[in-house]
Scaffold this motif. Structure first.
Motif, mmCIF file in Angstrom:
data_model
loop_
_atom_site.group_PDB
_atom_site.id
_atom_site.type_symbol
_atom_site.label_atom_id
_atom_site.label_comp_id
_atom_site.label_asym_id
_atom_site.label_seq_id
_atom_site.Cartn_x
_atom_site.Cartn_y
_atom_site.Cartn_z
ATOM 1 N N GLN A 1 43.449 83.419 72.559
ATOM 2 C CA GLN A 1 42.082 83.292 72.031
ATOM 3 C C GLN A 1 41.940 82.042 71.171
ATOM 4 O O GLN A 1 40.941 81.323 71.263
ATOM 5 C CB GLN A 1 41.713 84.514 71.191
ATOM 6 C CG GLN A 1 41.516 85.788 71.973
ATOM 7 C CD GLN A 1 41.343 86.977 71.032
ATOM 8 O OE1 GLN A 1 40.609 86.892 70.069
ATOM 9 N NE2 GLN A 1 42.034 88.065 71.315
ATOM 10 N N ASN B 1 41.900 78.933 73.437
ATOM 11 C CA ASN B 1 40.607 78.801 74.113
ATOM 12 C C ASN B 1 39.519 78.342 73.144
ATOM 13 O O ASN B 1 38.678 77.510 73.486
ATOM 14 C CB ASN B 1 40.207 80.115 74.781
ATOM 15 C CG ASN B 1 41.055 80.435 75.990
ATOM 16 O OD1 ASN B 1 41.626 79.547 76.616
ATOM 17 N ND2 ASN B 1 41.176 81.705 76.312
ATOM 18 N N ARG C 1 40.057 74.637 72.331
ATOM 19 C CA ARG C 1 39.683 73.798 73.485
ATOM 20 C C ARG C 1 38.172 73.646 73.620
ATOM 21 O O ARG C 1 37.693 72.673 74.202
ATOM 22 C CB ARG C 1 40.252 74.396 74.772
ATOM 23 C CG ARG C 1 41.708 74.116 74.940
ATOM 24 C CD ARG C 1 42.199 74.524 76.305
ATOM 25 N NE ARG C 1 43.598 74.137 76.439
ATOM 26 C CZ ARG C 1 44.492 74.823 77.109
ATOM 27 N NH1 ARG C 1 44.156 75.925 77.728
ATOM 28 N NH2 ARG C 1 45.729 74.402 77.174
#
Length: 87
Positions: A59, A62, A65
């Protein structure tokens, strides 16, 4: 636009640890390196908790990113056994 350490911390504050607190308050983050859109850090936990933290690592990766300007996000999960623990 260059990515800042504060942007990364703000983003990680929205990720919840298995302990139910924001990742930034869980006392598990290493120093965060941000260079030319590349973000590197580790999440350091006790080996007994490693499995529970893998989804949090994903998590966090992500979320980082998704920050505009981030080209690479490498978040490692490191788990160490306490001294004296059986291997």
């Amino acid at each position: 636009m260059s990515v800042t350490q504060q942007q990364v911390l703000d983003c990680l504050a929205k990720v919840t640890s298995p302990r139910g607190v924001p990742l930034t308050n869980a006392n598990v983050l290493s120093a965060i390196a941000v260079t030319d859109g590349k973000v590197f850090f580790s999440i350091n936990v006790d080996a007994a908790e490693a499995r529970a933290w893998e989804s949090v690592r994903a998590q966090a990766e992500n979320a980082v990113r998704a920050i505009p300007g981030v080209s690479v996000a490498m978040i490692a999960l490191t788990a160490e056994r306490k001294a004296g623990s059986a291997a």
